[in-house]
Design a protein around this motif. Sequence first.
Motif, PDB file in Angstrom:
ATOM      1  N   ASP A  16       6.150   7.721  -1.675  1.00  9.66           N
ATOM      2  CA  ASP A  16       4.822   8.306  -1.429  1.00  9.66           C
ATOM      3  C   ASP A  16       4.615   9.596  -2.222  1.00  9.66           C
ATOM      4  O   ASP A  16       3.501   9.887  -2.657  1.00  9.66           O
ATOM      5  CB  ASP A  16       4.652   8.658   0.060  1.00  9.66           C
ATOM      6  CG  ASP A  16       4.491   7.420   0.936  1.00  9.66           C
ATOM      7  OD1 ASP A  16       4.653   6.297   0.409  1.00  9.66           O
ATOM      8  OD2 ASP A  16       4.215   7.590   2.141  1.00  9.66           O
TER       9      ASP A  16
ATOM     10  N   ASP B 208       4.808   5.930   8.299  1.00 13.01           N
ATOM     11  CA  ASP B 208       4.882   4.931   7.229  1.00 13.01           C
ATOM     12  C   ASP B 208       5.539   5.572   6.010  1.00 13.01           C
ATOM     13  O   ASP B 208       4.969   6.472   5.399  1.00 13.01           O
ATOM     14  CB  ASP B 208       3.453   4.472   6.898  1.00 13.01           C
ATOM     15  CG  ASP B 208       3.417   3.398   5.817  1.00 13.01           C
ATOM     16  OD1 ASP B 208       4.477   3.032   5.279  1.00 13.01           O
ATOM     17  OD2 ASP B 208       2.306   2.932   5.512  1.00 13.01           O
TER      18      ASP B 208
ATOM     19  N   ASP C  14       9.338  -0.534   1.777  1.00 16.25           N
ATOM     20  CA  ASP C  14       8.179   0.006   2.489  1.00 16.25           C
ATOM     21  C   ASP C  14       8.232  -0.496   3.930  1.00 16.25           C
ATOM     22  O   ASP C  14       8.432  -1.682   4.171  1.00 16.25           O
ATOM     23  CB  ASP C  14       6.918  -0.536   1.789  1.00 16.25           C
ATOM     24  CG  ASP C  14       5.625   0.132   2.216  1.00 16.25           C
ATOM     25  OD1 ASP C  14       5.677   1.061   3.031  1.00 16.25           O
ATOM     26  OD2 ASP C  14       4.569  -0.289   1.716  1.00 16.25           O
TER      27      ASP C  14
ATOM     28  N   HIS D  99       0.666  -5.774   0.516  1.00 12.20           N
ATOM     29  CA  HIS D  99       0.783  -5.854  -0.939  1.00 12.20           C
ATOM     30  C   HIS D  99       2.129  -6.428  -1.330  1.00 12.20           C
ATOM     31  O   HIS D  99       3.104  -6.291  -0.595  1.00 12.20           O
ATOM     32  CB  HIS D  99       0.641  -4.456  -1.535  1.00 12.20           C
ATOM     33  CG  HIS D  99       1.510  -3.428  -0.842  1.00 12.20           C
ATOM     34  ND1 HIS D  99       2.760  -3.099  -1.293  1.00 12.20           N
ATOM     35  CD2 HIS D  99       1.325  -2.712   0.293  1.00 12.20           C
ATOM     36  CE1 HIS D  99       3.300  -2.201  -0.475  1.00 12.20           C
ATOM     37  NE2 HIS D  99       2.448  -1.955   0.507  1.00 12.20           N
TER      38      HIS D  99
ATOM     39  N   HIS E  20       3.094  -1.010  -5.341  1.00 11.77           N
ATOM     40  CA  HIS E  20       2.026  -1.947  -4.990  1.00 11.77           C
ATOM     41  C   HIS E  20       1.866  -2.974  -6.096  1.00 11.77           C
ATOM     42  O   HIS E  20       1.376  -2.675  -7.170  1.00 11.77           O
ATOM     43  CB  HIS E  20       0.711  -1.198  -4.756  1.00 11.77           C
ATOM     44  CG  HIS E  20       0.778  -0.289  -3.568  1.00 11.77           C
ATOM     45  ND1 HIS E  20       0.503   1.045  -3.628  1.00 11.77           N
ATOM     46  CD2 HIS E  20       1.103  -0.539  -2.278  1.00 11.77           C
ATOM     47  CE1 HIS E  20       0.652   1.592  -2.418  1.00 11.77           C
ATOM     48  NE2 HIS E  20       1.029   0.639  -1.589  1.00 11.77           N
TER      49      HIS E  20
ATOM     50  N   GLU F 229       1.492  -5.678   7.248  1.00  9.68           N
ATOM     51  CA  GLU F 229       1.191  -4.357   7.806  1.00  9.68           C
ATOM     52  C   GLU F 229      -0.260  -4.256   8.281  1.00  9.68           C
ATOM     53  O   GLU F 229      -1.032  -3.444   7.770  1.00  9.68           O
ATOM     54  CB  GLU F 229       1.509  -3.261   6.781  1.00  9.68           C
ATOM     55  CG  GLU F 229       0.899  -3.460   5.397  1.00  9.68           C
ATOM     56  CD  GLU F 229       1.120  -2.251   4.487  1.00  9.68           C
ATOM     57  OE1 GLU F 229       1.006  -1.116   4.959  1.00  9.68           O
ATOM     58  OE2 GLU F 229       1.403  -2.468   3.296  1.00  9.68           O
TER      59      GLU F 229
HETATM   60  N1  MF3 Z   1       2.895   3.098   2.495  1.00  9.09           N
HETATM   61  C1  MF3 Z   1       1.510   2.773   2.246  1.00  9.09           C
HETATM   62  C2  MF3 Z   1       1.434   1.265   2.142  1.00  9.09           C
HETATM   63  O1  MF3 Z   1       1.929   0.630   2.997  1.00  9.09           O
HETATM   64  C3  MF3 Z   1       0.998   3.455   1.014  1.00  9.09           C
HETATM   65  C4  MF3 Z   1       0.940   4.901   1.131  1.00  9.09           C
HETATM   66  S1  MF3 Z   1       0.448   5.550  -0.360  1.00  9.09           S
HETATM   67  C5  MF3 Z   1       0.494   7.197  -0.094  1.00  9.09           C
HETATM   68  O2  MF3 Z   1       0.943   0.677   1.233  1.00  9.09           O
HETATM   69  F1  MF3 Z   1       0.276   7.738  -1.240  1.00  9.09           F
HETATM   70  F2  MF3 Z   1      -0.441   7.494   0.812  1.00  9.09           F
HETATM   71  F3  MF3 Z   1       1.656   7.554   0.357  1.00  9.09           F
END
Ligand code: MF3
Length: 292
Positions: A107, A145, A156, A212, A219, A245
Motif C-alpha cells: 500500500d 486491509d 493481499d 482483482h 492489481h 473481497e
Molecule cells: N488492499 C486494497 C485492495 O484490496 C487496495 C488498497 S490500495 C491503497 O485492493 F493504496 F489504498 F492502499
Amino acid sequence: MFHKTVNQKIEKIERNAPCWCGSGKKYKTCHMQFDEKLKKFAMAGYIVPDRSLIKTPAQVEGIKKSSVINRACLDNVGKAIRAGMSTQEIDDIVYETTVSMGGIPADLHYEGYPKSVCTSINDEVCHGIPDENIILKEGDIVNVDCSTILNGYFSDGEVSEEKQRLVRVTKECVEIGLQNVKPWRCLGDMGDAVHQHALKNGYTVVKEIGGHGIGLQFHEDPFVSYVSKPGTEMLMVPGMCFTIEPMVNMGTDRIYEDENNGWTIYTGDGKPSAQWEIQVLVTETGAEVLTW
Ligand code: MF3
Ligand code: CO
C-alpha cells in the motif's frame, strides 16, 4: 480496485517448442491441451485469461512466501487491537512486521497512498487512512486491509474486527465465494453466490469496487465483481490468482469518495459497511486459499 477492461489473445506455439509456462517441458506435453480447452471457451464467447494471468508453480511459491508476511501482519494487529488504540498504531504494526520479515508494504506510496495499511471504520467502506487522531471505540467495525510485496510477489488480505451480524454475514459471503471457485466456471458464478448471500440477509454489495487478479502486480486483471451474473465475467482457470473481497453494506449500496483525502470511500447513507478478503489460487479441482 476499480473496474478496468480486459482483452486477450492466445498465441500459437509449435508442439515441440518449450512450453510458455517455464516448466522446461515441451508444449505438447505441458499446456497444449489446456490452451485448446481455453480456446474452445473463447470461441464460445467466454472471456478467458491471457497467459500473464496464469501463475507458474514457481510464482505460486513466491506468492505464498509473501502471504506469510501478510498473515503475520494481520495476526499481530489482531493480537494488539483494542478500544482506545489509534489507527496509526495499526499502521505501525503492519509496517514493522512487514519490514522485519524482509517485505515491503504494497500500500505504501501505491498511487500516492501515504500509509502501509487501510483501516476503514464503520461507514468507511474501504481505503480509510491511518491517523494518530483516529481512536478506535468499543463497538466499532474496523476493516484492516494490508498487502505485501516480497521478492516482487504480491499478497493481499484483511480482517474485520467487531461485534455485529454484518461482519459475520460478510465473512460467510467470502466462504460461499470460495466454495464457488471452480476451474472452467465463470467468475460471475462466484460473484452471484456472494451477492445472493448478502441480499438474503438484507444487505447490499458495493458494485464499483471489487476484487482483482494479483501476484506479479498488486492489481492485475480480472476485475472481480460480487454483483455479477452466473455465466458472465472471466473464466476461472487453473493457475489464476485473485482476491475475494466483497464490501457488504447494511443499507444502500451507494458510495462516495472523501473529497479531502481522495481515498476513503463511505456509504451513501452513513450505515456500516464490512469487508473480508482472501486471496485464492484456482486449482485443477477447486481453489487453494493463499491468504486468510
Ligand atoms: N488492499 C486494497 C485492495 O484490496 C487496495 C488498497 S490500495 C491503497 O485492493 F493504496 F489504498 F492502499
Ligand atoms: Co485487494
